[in-house]
Design a protein around this motif. Sequence first.
Motif, PDB file in Angstrom:
ATOM      1  N   SER A 107      59.849 -52.017 -30.566  1.00 12.25           N
ATOM      2  CA  SER A 107      59.516 -50.622 -30.242  1.00 12.25           C
ATOM      3  C   SER A 107      58.025 -50.477 -29.959  1.00 12.25           C
ATOM      4  O   SER A 107      57.186 -51.074 -30.636  1.00 12.25           O
ATOM      5  CB  SER A 107      59.897 -49.700 -31.407  1.00 12.25           C
ATOM      6  N   SER A 108      57.700 -49.662 -28.969  1.00 10.69           N
ATOM      7  CA  SER A 108      56.301 -49.383 -28.648  1.00 10.69           C
ATOM      8  C   SER A 108      55.735 -48.383 -29.653  1.00 10.69           C
ATOM      9  O   SER A 108      56.479 -47.778 -30.435  1.00 10.69           O
ATOM     10  CB  SER A 108      56.197 -48.805 -27.238  1.00 10.69           C
ATOM     11  N   ASP A 109      54.434 -48.188 -29.621  1.00 15.54           N
ATOM     12  CA  ASP A 109      53.804 -47.208 -30.506  1.00 15.54           C
ATOM     13  C   ASP A 109      54.378 -45.817 -30.266  1.00 15.54           C
ATOM     14  O   ASP A 109      54.662 -45.081 -31.217  1.00 15.54           O
ATOM     15  CB  ASP A 109      52.291 -47.188 -30.283  1.00 15.54           C
ATOM     16  N   HIS A 138      47.499 -47.500 -38.104  1.00 11.37           N
ATOM     17  CA  HIS A 138      47.261 -48.538 -37.098  1.00 11.37           C
ATOM     18  C   HIS A 138      47.237 -47.935 -35.694  1.00 11.37           C
ATOM     19  O   HIS A 138      46.343 -48.250 -34.878  1.00 11.37           O
ATOM     20  CB  HIS A 138      48.348 -49.608 -37.197  1.00 11.37           C
ATOM     21  N   SER A 139      48.203 -47.059 -35.402  1.00 13.03           N
ATOM     22  CA  SER A 139      48.310 -46.487 -34.053  1.00 13.03           C
ATOM     23  C   SER A 139      47.121 -45.591 -33.729  1.00 13.03           C
ATOM     24  O   SER A 139      46.679 -45.530 -32.572  1.00 13.03           O
ATOM     25  CB  SER A 139      49.611 -45.685 -33.922  1.00 13.03           C
ATOM     26  N   PHE A 140      46.604 -44.895 -34.716  1.00  7.56           N
ATOM     27  CA  PHE A 140      45.516 -43.952 -34.458  1.00  7.56           C
ATOM     28  C   PHE A 140      44.244 -44.670 -33.999  1.00  7.56           C
ATOM     29  O   PHE A 140      43.440 -44.098 -33.260  1.00  7.56           O
ATOM     30  CB  PHE A 140      45.235 -43.112 -35.706  1.00  7.56           C
ATOM     31  N   THR A 141      44.087 -45.924 -34.419  1.00  9.35           N
ATOM     32  CA  THR A 141      42.887 -46.680 -34.015  1.00  9.35           C
ATOM     33  C   THR A 141      42.891 -46.994 -32.524  1.00  9.35           C
ATOM     34  O   THR A 141      41.841 -47.283 -31.948  1.00  9.35           O
ATOM     35  CB  THR A 141      42.784 -47.996 -34.803  1.00  9.35           C
ATOM     36  N   LYS A 142      44.056 -46.944 -31.901  1.00  9.22           N
ATOM     37  CA  LYS A 142      44.150 -47.235 -30.462  1.00  9.22           C
ATOM     38  C   LYS A 142      44.779 -46.073 -29.700  1.00  9.22           C
ATOM     39  O   LYS A 142      45.420 -46.271 -28.667  1.00  9.22           O
ATOM     40  CB  LYS A 142      44.935 -48.523 -30.235  1.00  9.22           C
ATOM     41  N   LEU A 143      44.561 -44.868 -30.225  1.00 14.43           N
ATOM     42  CA  LEU A 143      45.192 -43.684 -29.648  1.00 14.43           C
ATOM     43  C   LEU A 143      44.825 -43.484 -28.183  1.00 14.43           C
ATOM     44  O   LEU A 143      45.682 -43.170 -27.352  1.00 14.43           O
ATOM     45  CB  LEU A 143      44.813 -42.438 -30.461  1.00 14.43           C
ATOM     46  N   ILE A 147      47.649 -43.040 -25.037  1.00 14.39           N
ATOM     47  CA  ILE A 147      47.929 -41.810 -24.277  1.00 14.39           C
ATOM     48  C   ILE A 147      47.220 -41.743 -22.927  1.00 14.39           C
ATOM     49  O   ILE A 147      47.370 -40.755 -22.204  1.00 14.39           O
ATOM     50  CB  ILE A 147      47.546 -40.565 -25.103  1.00 14.39           C
ATOM     51  N   VAL A 148      46.482 -42.800 -22.558  1.00 17.71           N
ATOM     52  CA  VAL A 148      45.620 -42.709 -21.384  1.00 17.71           C
ATOM     53  C   VAL A 148      46.359 -42.300 -20.107  1.00 17.71           C
ATOM     54  O   VAL A 148      45.841 -41.524 -19.299  1.00 17.71           O
ATOM     55  CB  VAL A 148      44.851 -44.040 -21.165  1.00 17.71           C
ATOM     56  N   GLU A 149      47.559 -42.780 -19.926  1.00 17.94           N
ATOM     57  CA  GLU A 149      48.310 -42.450 -18.711  1.00 17.94           C
ATOM     58  C   GLU A 149      49.540 -41.591 -19.002  1.00 17.94           C
ATOM     59  O   GLU A 149      50.395 -41.415 -18.140  1.00 17.94           O
ATOM     60  CB  GLU A 149      48.723 -43.733 -17.990  1.00 17.94           C
ATOM     61  N   VAL A 162      52.637 -35.264 -35.185  1.00 16.09           N
ATOM     62  CA  VAL A 162      52.820 -36.320 -36.184  1.00 16.09           C
ATOM     63  C   VAL A 162      51.474 -36.780 -36.740  1.00 16.09           C
ATOM     64  O   VAL A 162      51.309 -36.913 -37.964  1.00 16.09           O
ATOM     65  CB  VAL A 162      53.604 -37.508 -35.581  1.00 16.09           C
ATOM     66  N   PHE A 163      50.520 -37.025 -35.866  1.00 18.68           N
ATOM     67  CA  PHE A 163      49.214 -37.476 -36.352  1.00 18.68           C
ATOM     68  C   PHE A 163      48.572 -36.422 -37.251  1.00 18.68           C
ATOM     69  O   PHE A 163      48.038 -36.738 -38.320  1.00 18.68           O
ATOM     70  CB  PHE A 163      48.292 -37.826 -35.185  1.00 18.68           C
ATOM     71  N   ARG A 164      48.614 -35.177 -36.845  1.00 18.44           N
ATOM     72  CA  ARG A 164      47.986 -34.132 -37.656  1.00 18.44           C
ATOM     73  C   ARG A 164      48.706 -33.933 -38.991  1.00 18.44           C
ATOM     74  O   ARG A 164      48.076 -33.707 -40.017  1.00 18.44           O
ATOM     75  CB  ARG A 164      47.919 -32.817 -36.865  1.00 18.44           C
ATOM     76  N   LEU A 165      50.020 -34.022 -38.968  1.00 15.16           N
ATOM     77  CA  LEU A 165      50.784 -33.854 -40.202  1.00 15.16           C
ATOM     78  C   LEU A 165      50.423 -34.925 -41.221  1.00 15.16           C
ATOM     79  O   LEU A 165      50.477 -34.685 -42.437  1.00 15.16           O
ATOM     80  CB  LEU A 165      52.287 -33.891 -39.892  1.00 15.16           C
TER      81      LEU A 165
END
Length: 602
Positions: A107-109, A138-143, A147-149, A162-165
């Motif tokens: 599964s992707s991030d 882990h995912s937040f370090t490469k956010l 989301i770039v594209e 999800v991140f804010r929660l």
Amino acid sequence: MEATRMGFGGLSVPLSLTPNLSLIPQRLLDKHNLSLKPVKIHHLVCVRSTKSSDDLETSRPSTYFSPFLWGDHFLSVSLDHAEFVELEREIETMKPLVKDMLMSSQSSDKEKIRLIHLLVSLGSSYHFDKEIQDILKHSFTKLDDIIVEEDDLETISIMFEVFRLYGHKMSCDAFDRFRGGDGRFKESLAKDVRGMLQLFEVAHLGTLSEDIMDEALRFTRNHLESLTSGNVSSASPHILKHIQNSLYIPRYCNIEVLVAREYISYYKQEEGYNEILLKFAKLNFNFCQCHYIQEIKTLTKWWKDLDLASKLPYIRDRSVESHLGGLGPYFEPQYSLGRIIVAKTIMIIVVADDTYDAHATIPEATVLTEYFQRLNIGADDKLSGYLRIVLESVFEVMGEIEQEMSPKGRSYSVKQVLERFKIIAKAYKQLTEWARKGHVPTFDEYMKVGLVTAGMGDYAGYCFIGMEDINEKKAFEWLNSNPPLIDALNVLFRIANDVGTYETEINRGEVANGLNCYMKQYGVTKEEASRELRKMYIYNKKVVVEEFMNSHDRVPRQVLLRCLNFARLFDVIYTEGDGYSEPKGKIEHFMTSLYVHPIPLS
């Protein structure tokens, strides 16, 4: 005064204003107390009595609360222990399957974050809390790379939520990609119904400086309301129903378990739903419900044995509603003891509250307050009548809780709650004096007392007693530092309660109400005062969100989550008046869905 005046706590907090932004859809506000019809200034209520000073001090209010809805219903409900064990066995059997989906290396991030969002929505995420926190950290370090594209509105909105929660402040700049050259959200987005609904929900997680989230809320609400009110729509009926529910009570204006109950019904109608996740969510809800029923049975028997409803007929008899007060902060099975303690504490505090509020004369309130400062009744005290019953009940119940928690090494929390009760007793006394004398203080004077009686620090303290997964001393050190999060919660409760109870309080002569006091101080109509209080509410709701996210580095998530959930509970209780004191209708419906009807597994 208070509907569930759950303690006492923080002092003054700046009542700053923000742009007029309704927390509840305008079409619903129009028929509720938060939005009142234009009236002239003479609707400010001031009581001018012809009684003498002595008569005023010895007068009692004429107060009536509706009877208890549930009677002995839950005592007659039989719980099959074998069924309870089977539910737990099935959950434990399925848990590895769900965990494998979450941790899959295939599964992707983005896919993992969408799955986390689904688990949160279904009320199942607590089973995998550590795994989820690790994934998101882990995912937040490469956010930025993730989301770039990304140009899907629903995906960006889900990630934002999800991140804010989980305490990661994803920037609202991520939504700039959905704005046109004029700086406004693109009208073409209105065709993306799922994306619009998700943006609507996460717009409630904006903070003070994030004007784009205010714009997102207005934009999505207008389009979603048009969609649900139109005769023709391309959206499927179950999505339209889901949107209507969200417009009525948005996700972050609703308690977690009610969100899960509704979302499970919605998810099973989704095309391509995951059968494992759906069954796991159903089993989990029914397992939780079994806990709730057992807890209410325990509370009902305990309350009947106390017999306070007959000894003190002026009090609110609300054991099931008080359980809802414990369910709002934490719905998970491991907090079963915590919910019982919170409910018992609410019920016994309501006894004191209603005594000051609905029965005591000024001299009696003075005596009551003096004894609460001592936290005991001496053997030689010649205290008789109903005051002795009130005092003995409060001290005995809190003593029983302390005795129960002492073997677990958690009596410190109970001692802290009792010490803080001395403060609320003084504030109760002041409100009693204003009420009996028919005095309307200024809004500023009132709020100095009203924020004490709001007592969110103390409500948090009740919750901490039964939370064996936190360090209680450190939690109370944080509470006693008067954090801005608690200050903001005090304002939220105070405003929600005063607006929700306005008509009832005024009708029984309690003119020291925040709405009434604001009208007096600023010489405005009820509608204008309501509008300004709503601005204060929205401002402080944003403070709660901001402090929730910014405090994760020094305060345990479990502590912060309780506080975020308090704000969600206020919105449920006060969406239509005072749902604790008068639960018939909306609150009754919610309680029935949580406590009476299990979810069919097939």
